[in-house]
Write a protein that holds these residues in place. Structure first.
Motif, PDB file in Angstrom:
ATOM      1  N   THR A   1      -8.956   4.385   4.566  1.00 13.00           N
ATOM      2  CA  THR A   1     -10.321   3.886   4.383  1.00 13.00           C
ATOM      3  C   THR A   1     -11.107   4.175   5.658  1.00 13.00           C
ATOM      4  OG1 THR A   1     -10.118   1.667   5.324  1.00 13.00           O
ATOM      5  CG2 THR A   1      -9.276   1.983   3.086  1.00 13.00           C
ATOM      6  N   PRO A   2     -12.440   4.114   5.611  1.00 12.85           N
ATOM      7  CA  PRO A   2     -13.220   4.369   6.837  1.00 12.85           C
ATOM      8  C   PRO A   2     -12.881   3.429   7.980  1.00 12.85           C
ATOM      9  CG  PRO A   2     -14.631   4.454   4.895  1.00 12.85           C
ATOM     10  CD  PRO A   2     -13.292   3.960   4.427  1.00 12.85           C
ATOM     11  N   GLU A   3     -12.379   2.205   7.657  1.00 10.92           N
ATOM     12  CA  GLU A   3     -12.064   1.222   8.703  1.00 10.92           C
ATOM     13  C   GLU A   3     -10.626   1.297   9.184  1.00 10.92           C
ATOM     14  OE1 GLU A   3     -13.222   0.146   5.614  1.00 10.92           O
ATOM     15  OE2 GLU A   3     -15.316   0.330   6.223  1.00 10.92           O
ATOM     16  N   GLY A   4      -9.752   2.010   8.442  1.00  9.53           N
ATOM     17  CA  GLY A   4      -8.344   2.077   8.817  1.00  9.53           C
ATOM     18  C   GLY A   4      -7.466   2.252   7.597  1.00  9.53           C
ATOM     19  N   THR A   5      -6.163   2.389   7.838  1.00 11.08           N
ATOM     20  CA  THR A   5      -5.208   2.641   6.761  1.00 11.08           C
ATOM     21  C   THR A   5      -4.641   1.335   6.204  1.00 11.08           C
ATOM     22  OG1 THR A   5      -4.569   4.760   7.734  1.00 11.08           O
ATOM     23  CG2 THR A   5      -3.027   3.771   6.170  1.00 11.08           C
ATOM     24  N   VAL A   6      -4.492   1.291   4.878  1.00 10.21           N
ATOM     25  CA  VAL A   6      -3.786   0.197   4.215  1.00 10.21           C
ATOM     26  C   VAL A   6      -2.517   0.788   3.608  1.00 10.21           C
ATOM     27  CG1 VAL A   6      -3.869  -1.594   2.454  1.00 10.21           C
ATOM     28  CG2 VAL A   6      -5.945  -0.991   3.713  1.00 10.21           C
ATOM     29  N   ALA A   7      -1.352   0.229   3.948  1.00  9.01           N
ATOM     30  CA  ALA A   7      -0.067   0.760   3.479  1.00  9.01           C
ATOM     31  C   ALA A   7       0.704  -0.331   2.747  1.00  9.01           C
ATOM     32  CB  ALA A   7       0.753   1.285   4.654  1.00  9.01           C
ATOM     33  N   LEU A   8       1.485   0.075   1.738  1.00 10.52           N
ATOM     34  CA  LEU A   8       2.150  -0.862   0.838  1.00 10.52           C
ATOM     35  C   LEU A   8       3.595  -0.472   0.605  1.00 10.52           C
ATOM     36  CD1 LEU A   8       2.129  -3.062  -1.512  1.00 10.52           C
ATOM     37  CD2 LEU A   8       1.356  -1.208  -3.002  1.00 10.52           C
ATOM     38  N   VAL A   9       4.489  -1.496   0.605  1.00  8.59           N
ATOM     39  CA  VAL A   9       5.828  -1.358   0.033  1.00  8.59           C
ATOM     40  C   VAL A   9       5.961  -2.437  -1.033  1.00  8.59           C
ATOM     41  CG1 VAL A   9       7.137  -0.176   1.833  1.00  8.59           C
ATOM     42  CG2 VAL A   9       6.727  -2.628   2.043  1.00  8.59           C
ATOM     43  N   TYR A  10       6.459  -2.026  -2.194  1.00  3.53           N
ATOM     44  CA  TYR A  10       6.351  -2.857  -3.391  1.00  3.53           C
ATOM     45  C   TYR A  10       7.659  -2.818  -4.168  1.00  3.53           C
ATOM     46  CZ  TYR A  10       4.534  -4.064  -8.096  1.00  3.53           C
ATOM     47  OH  TYR A  10       4.321  -4.620  -9.328  1.00  3.53           O
ATOM     48  N   SER A  11       8.090  -3.993  -4.623  1.00  9.62           N
ATOM     49  CA  SER A  11       9.283  -4.104  -5.472  1.00  9.62           C
ATOM     50  C   SER A  11       8.906  -4.872  -6.726  1.00  9.62           C
ATOM     51  CB  SER A  11      10.402  -4.838  -4.730  1.00  9.62           C
ATOM     52  OG  SER A  11      11.477  -5.147  -5.609  1.00  9.62           O
ATOM     53  N   GLY A  12       9.282  -4.368  -7.894  1.00  8.59           N
ATOM     54  CA  GLY A  12       9.015  -5.072  -9.144  1.00  8.59           C
ATOM     55  C   GLY A  12       8.147  -4.269 -10.075  1.00  8.59           C
ATOM     56  N   GLU A  13       7.459  -4.967 -10.970  1.00  7.41           N
ATOM     57  CA  GLU A  13       6.550  -4.338 -11.910  1.00  7.41           C
ATOM     58  C   GLU A  13       5.346  -5.235 -12.157  1.00  7.41           C
ATOM     59  OE1 GLU A  13       7.479  -1.962 -15.468  1.00  7.41           O
ATOM     60  OE2 GLU A  13       9.542  -2.585 -15.145  1.00  7.41           O
TER      61      GLU A  13
END
Length: 482
Positions: A67-79
């Motif tokens: 994003t213009p303000e910085g990075t958003v990162a995700l680790v996700y388990s499930g559905e």
């Protein structure tokens, strides 16, 4: 599905800690045999092991969004079972997607709504987001605690993971258990937030935990509430049926082979029948699996916990619903195999559990994995619908303690004498259990005009849904992922 882990350290650059991050991530290999990935930027590092269910090529993690303000990162388990509806809404708001995965929908939902996305999710999940725009970690767990999630505070941040073993792979985490941890280990009550290991906590079900440079904060976005039931019988039946149809339909969405666990009881039989009808509409046949034991049906002896053998009921349902059915038949040698028992203990991270019931579940899932990746089960229906015998046992209902402890104590006896007398005295397990029970019932609201009996049944239901079910959900998750 999947295993997540991560590390936030505000006093260092974690891009230089690849070896430790790799070690943490690899402890989750059993949860994610299909792929692995790591991501690090400044004070944050994320690790992921993937069990691919939806969008096999497009759902790789960690997943990030610039994003213009910085990075958003995700680790996700499930559905997330309502990801299609959320994707449509986000698209209308200007978001653009490059994959068909539910993970990408969750990532964009956070960018759009922040941690308020939790209230919008229908699913089972445990996930962590590093918000580089604000140097903030956000950890969210599903409403009932279906997917496990642990964290461990450090002097300058936090470690987290799907299982304790991921956290304990980091040298900052001390693998220590205090008397309080031993108490939790030895009683069957599952205190919310307690993780047995000293310094470690669970992200509680229905909770958002946020960490930034000012410290740690929590927000409960959902809790079990007391409400009057005002629908008549016919409306109630129609509502339950509509919900069950919707639940099964959503959970059958997968790009890998699916099946059901069929025990022959009301819950798994209803679920299997619904799944069979829905898949038949698509020209498919549902697979069903059941666990059985050599000589069990022929030599069955009824006891207080089980009045009939399962197999005849299993086969009746399989015939009626025309499933592609298979019995997984186990013998005593398989259950007693030291390698199987070691596998169970390593999966649980603790030297306690359900003994042969854990081993048989592990072996059942091991056999199913040869043909299917997604399995629907009737787990937790007894808690929702009051199916346990302790709901109808007067001694259990009237006892000033957790009802299941009364029935299990009667059936299995008391094995506390295996502990040293001085240790047993220091633990004072009776007092720990009594304190836990008082805490558990203290917040249960009584409805106006409710009789003593109705209120007690409400208490028992609440205890099962907030304590006992979490024991079973954790067991099912650990054995299936192992």
């Amino acid at each position: 599905m999947c295993g997540i882990t991560g590390w936030v350290s505000f006093d260092r650059d974690l891009s230089a800690e690849a070896t430790t991050l790799h070690a943490m991530t690899e402890t989750m290999a059993c949860r994610g045999p299909d792929d692995r990935g790591t991501w690090a930027e400044g004070p944050a590092a994320l690790g992921h092991r993937r069990l691919a269910i939806i969008d096999l090529p497009g759902g790789r993690q960690p997943m990030s969004l610039a994003t213009p303000e910085g990075t958003v990162a995700l680790v996700y388990s499930g559905e997330t079972y309502n990801f299609t509806e959320l994707r449509r809404e986000l698209t209308d708001r200007g978001h653009r997607f490059t994959t068909d995965s539910d993970t990408e929908v969750v990532l964009h939902a956070y960018v759009e709504w922040g941690d308020a996305l939790a209230e919008r999710l229908n699913g089972m999940y445990a996930f962590a987001l590093w918000d580089g725009r604000r140097d903030k970690l956000v950890m969210i767990r599903d409403r009932m605690g279906i997917k496990p999630f642990y964290y461990y505070r450090t002097p300058d941040g936090v470690l987290f993971g799907s299982e304790p073993k991921a956290i304990l792979a980091n040298p900052l985490a001390r693998p220590r258990v205090t008397l309080d941890g031993l108490r939790e280990l030895l009683v069957m009550i599952k205190t919310p937030g307690h993780a047995v290991w000293d310094g470690m906590r669970e992200v509680e079900p229905g909770t958002v935990v946020t960490l930034d440079r000012s410290g740690l904060s929590t927000r409960v976005y959902w809790r079990l509430e007391t409400r009057p039931h005002e629908d008549d019988r016919d409306t109630t039946i129609a509502t339950v049926r509509t919900l069950l149809d919707d639940i099964v339909r959503r959970q059958l969405v997968a790009d890998v082979p699916r099946c059901t666990l069929l025990s022959g009881g009301l819950d798994s039989s209803a679920m299997t029948a619904i799944a069979a009808r829905q898949l038949a509409e698509q020209g498919e046949t549902v697979r069903s699996f059941a666990v059985d034991f050599v000589g069990q049906t022929e030599n069955f002896v009824a006891d207080e916990l089980r009045g009939t053998p399962d197999t005849p009921f299993v086969h009746d349902v399989a015939r009626r619903s025309r499933t592609e059915h298979q019995d997984i038949v186990l013998d005593a040698e398989a259950l007693a195999d030291p390698a199987v028992r070691e596998h169970v203990i390593r999966a649980r991270d603790l030297p306690t559990g359900f003994g042969d019931m854990d081993a048989s579940l592990l072996l059942l899932f091991r056999a199913i994995r040869q043909k299917s990746t997604v399995a629907l089960s009737g787990e937790s229906a007894d808690e929702v619908f009051g199916g346990y015998l302790q709901f109808f046992d007067e001694d259990a209902r009237s006892a000033d303690t957790f009802p299941w402890l009364v029935r299990f104590g009667r059936h299995f006896g008391d094995d506390s004498d295996v502990l040293r007398t001085d240790l047993l005295k220091s633990l004072d397990l009776d007092a720990y259990t009594a304190d836990g029970y008082r805490t558990a019932v203290a917040g249960i609201e009584r409805l106006a005009g409710e009789s003593d009996f109705e209120f007690r049944m409400r208490q028992i239901c609440h205890l099962h849904l907030t304590r006992f079910v979490r024991i079973l959900l954790d067991r099912k998750d650990r054995m299936s992922m192992a």
